[in-house]
Design an enzyme around this catalytic site. Structure first.
Site, PDB file in Angstrom:
ATOM      1  N   ASN A   1       0.873  -1.180   0.000  1.00 26.11           N
ATOM      2  CA  ASN A   1       0.000   0.000   0.000  1.00 26.11           C
ATOM      3  C   ASN A   1       0.910   1.231   0.000  1.00 26.11           C
ATOM      4  O   ASN A   1       1.502   1.564   1.015  1.00 26.11           O
ATOM      5  CB  ASN A   1      -0.889  -0.049   1.256  1.00 26.11           C
ATOM      6  CG  ASN A   1      -1.725   1.200   1.446  1.00 26.11           C
ATOM      7  OD1 ASN A   1      -1.811   2.047   0.544  1.00 26.11           O
ATOM      8  ND2 ASN A   1      -2.343   1.335   2.607  1.00 26.11           N
TER       9      ASN A   1
ATOM     10  N   LYS B   1       0.158   4.279  -0.262  1.00 31.50           N
ATOM     11  CA  LYS B   1      -0.476   5.468   0.350  1.00 31.50           C
ATOM     12  C   LYS B   1      -0.240   6.709  -0.527  1.00 31.50           C
ATOM     13  O   LYS B   1      -0.118   6.579  -1.738  1.00 31.50           O
ATOM     14  CB  LYS B   1       0.022   5.649   1.789  1.00 31.50           C
ATOM     15  CG  LYS B   1      -0.159   4.364   2.615  1.00 31.50           C
ATOM     16  CD  LYS B   1      -0.011   4.569   4.085  1.00 31.50           C
ATOM     17  CE  LYS B   1      -0.231   3.241   4.798  1.00 31.50           C
ATOM     18  NZ  LYS B   1      -0.133   3.351   6.244  1.00 31.50           N
TER      19      LYS B   1
ATOM     20  N   HIS C   1      -9.612   1.585   4.910  1.00 33.10           N
ATOM     21  CA  HIS C   1      -8.349   1.738   5.623  1.00 33.10           C
ATOM     22  C   HIS C   1      -8.570   2.692   6.799  1.00 33.10           C
ATOM     23  O   HIS C   1      -9.337   3.654   6.685  1.00 33.10           O
ATOM     24  CB  HIS C   1      -7.269   2.274   4.672  1.00 33.10           C
ATOM     25  CG  HIS C   1      -5.898   2.177   5.280  1.00 33.10           C
ATOM     26  ND1 HIS C   1      -5.459   3.073   6.217  1.00 33.10           N
ATOM     27  CD2 HIS C   1      -4.907   1.268   5.114  1.00 33.10           C
ATOM     28  CE1 HIS C   1      -4.230   2.718   6.602  1.00 33.10           C
ATOM     29  NE2 HIS C   1      -3.879   1.622   5.945  1.00 33.10           N
TER      30      HIS C   1
ATOM     31  N   GLU D   1      -6.900   5.022   7.907  1.00 28.43           N
ATOM     32  CA  GLU D   1      -6.617   6.434   7.590  1.00 28.43           C
ATOM     33  C   GLU D   1      -7.818   7.084   6.913  1.00 28.43           C
ATOM     34  O   GLU D   1      -8.082   8.265   7.098  1.00 28.43           O
ATOM     35  CB  GLU D   1      -5.344   6.526   6.728  1.00 28.43           C
ATOM     36  CG  GLU D   1      -4.100   6.228   7.571  1.00 28.43           C
ATOM     37  CD  GLU D   1      -2.949   5.574   6.814  1.00 28.43           C
ATOM     38  OE1 GLU D   1      -2.948   5.593   5.573  1.00 28.43           O
ATOM     39  OE2 GLU D   1      -2.057   5.034   7.491  1.00 28.43           O
TER      40      GLU D   1
ATOM     41  N   GLU E   1      -5.639  -4.640  10.605  1.00 29.53           N
ATOM     42  CA  GLU E   1      -4.557  -3.694  10.848  1.00 29.53           C
ATOM     43  C   GLU E   1      -4.807  -2.918  12.141  1.00 29.53           C
ATOM     44  O   GLU E   1      -5.544  -1.918  12.136  1.00 29.53           O
ATOM     45  CB  GLU E   1      -4.469  -2.691   9.693  1.00 29.53           C
ATOM     46  CG  GLU E   1      -4.229  -3.327   8.347  1.00 29.53           C
ATOM     47  CD  GLU E   1      -3.621  -2.333   7.364  1.00 29.53           C
ATOM     48  OE1 GLU E   1      -2.516  -2.583   6.892  1.00 29.53           O
ATOM     49  OE2 GLU E   1      -4.259  -1.294   7.100  1.00 29.53           O
TER      50      GLU E   1
ATOM     51  N   GLY F   1       2.526   2.162  10.806  1.00 33.86           N
ATOM     52  CA  GLY F   1       3.518   3.222  10.650  1.00 33.86           C
ATOM     53  C   GLY F   1       4.264   3.575  11.933  1.00 33.86           C
ATOM     54  O   GLY F   1       4.950   4.590  11.997  1.00 33.86           O
TER      55      GLY F   1
ATOM     56  N   SER G   1       3.279  -2.251  10.329  1.00 32.07           N
ATOM     57  CA  SER G   1       4.731  -2.343  10.520  1.00 32.07           C
ATOM     58  C   SER G   1       5.316  -3.705  10.135  1.00 32.07           C
ATOM     59  O   SER G   1       6.240  -4.202  10.780  1.00 32.07           O
ATOM     60  CB  SER G   1       5.114  -1.977  11.958  1.00 32.07           C
ATOM     61  OG  SER G   1       4.738  -0.642  12.233  1.00 32.07           O
TER      62      SER G   1
HETATM   63  P1  PGA Z   1       2.774   0.209   7.681  1.00 32.13           P
HETATM   64  O1  PGA Z   1       1.316   0.474   7.039  1.00 32.13           O
HETATM   65  O2  PGA Z   1       3.292  -1.072   7.105  1.00 32.13           O
HETATM   66  O3  PGA Z   1       3.589   1.403   7.276  1.00 32.13           O
HETATM   67  O4  PGA Z   1       2.574   0.109   9.160  1.00 32.13           O
HETATM   68  C1  PGA Z   1       0.405  -0.573   6.836  1.00 32.13           C
HETATM   69  C2  PGA Z   1      -0.883  -0.052   6.272  1.00 32.13           C
HETATM   70  O5  PGA Z   1      -1.377   0.991   6.740  1.00 32.13           O
HETATM   71  O6  PGA Z   1      -1.470  -0.662   5.360  1.00 32.13           O
END
Ligand code: PGA
Length: 260
Positions: free
Chosen positions: A10, A12, A100, A102, A172, A178, A218
């Site tokens: 992803n 982003k 997601h 976010e 997640e 992140g 992560s």
């Molecule tokens: P990350 O993000 O691997 O940077 O933690 C995962 C995601 O939000 O899909």
């Protein structure tokens, strides 16, 4: 039941088209010599602005598939700034990430909107990657399972069993996204097994056995082997570590060390 693993990157809101070009070149070089029958399904989700370019660059390559990071549920019309499933299909997408954290957090997406998107994606012949996850506060107050179960019930509401079986879920935990702080693999596996049980409740056991449920938060080259050795984790949704070809490729090859 053996489920084909998925390693999905992803990207982003990152990468200008020139950066997307070098990233996908690096990924293609990394997977070129891998034996396809032993590989996970590899998916990349660039921004809307890089989809066309990446689509052209992976065209005809059965080792990698394209995803979008969002869509609208209507097929066309006066929805300024939105993109429909049909438009994403036209660009060569096979998957669309929805729900997601976010998007739920910063763009006020509700369970109802995510359910409409899931229906529209499946009706359009694409597959949703439906995200769910709890905040740190929810985890600490002991409501993780009920929160996630309700997100999943809402997202899958009204879908046929065959549509559910083809869909993908990504668990997640928000506090792991992140942050460099991965969720303990045994705990991630426990939550994912709980999600599979919710899927069984709303469909049947063969559907629950078929649906692929990923872990995200992560994920790194050093964590993927342990994650993939868990009974219910069928792959990963990878943010930060998917932005460098080296680390994404290492995640793919490390995941292949685990027999599925
Ligand atoms: P990350 O993000 O691997 O940077 O933690 C995962 C995601 O939000 O899909």
């Amino acid at each position: 039941m053996s489920r084909r693993p998925i390693m999905a990157g992803n990207w982003k809101m990152n990468n200008l088209t020139s950066e997307s070009k070098s990233l996908i070149e690096g990924i293609l070089a990394g997977i070129k010599d891998l034996n396809e029958s032993q590989m996970p399904e590899v998916i990349v989700a660039p921004t809307f602005t890089s989809l066309s370019l990446v689509s052209d660059m992976i065209s005809g390559n059965s080792k990698i598939a394209l995803a979008a990071q969002n869509c609208h549920w209507e097929s066309s019309g006066a929805y300024t700034g939105e993109v429909s499933v049909e438009m994403l299909k036209d660009l060569g997408c096979s998957y669309i990430i929805i729900g997601h954290s976010e998007r739920r957090q910063y763009f006020s997406e509700t369970d109802e909107m995510i359910n409409k998107k899931a229906k529209s994606i499946l009706a359009g012949g694409l597959l949703p990657i439906i995200c769910c996850g709890e905040t740190l506060e929810q985890r600490e107050s002991g409501v993780t399972d009920e929160h996630i179960a309700s997100q999943i019930r809402a997202a899958l509401s009204g879908l046929s069993n065959s549509d559910i079986a083809k869909s993908v879920i990504a668990y997640e935990p928000i506090w792991a996204i992140g942050t460099g702080k991965t969720c303990d693999s045994v705990e991630a596996n426990r939550v994912i097994a709980m999600i599979r049980n919710v899927v069984k409740e709303v469909s049947d056991s063969s559907t629950a056995d078929s649906i692929r449920i990923l872990y995200g938060g992560s994920v790194k080259p050093a964590t993927i082997e342990e994650q993939m050795s868990m009974s219910d984790i069928d792959g990963a949704l990878i943010g930060g570590a998917s932005l460098k070809a080296d680390s994404f490729n290492e995640i793919i090859t490390n995941s292949m060390k685990v027999a599925v």
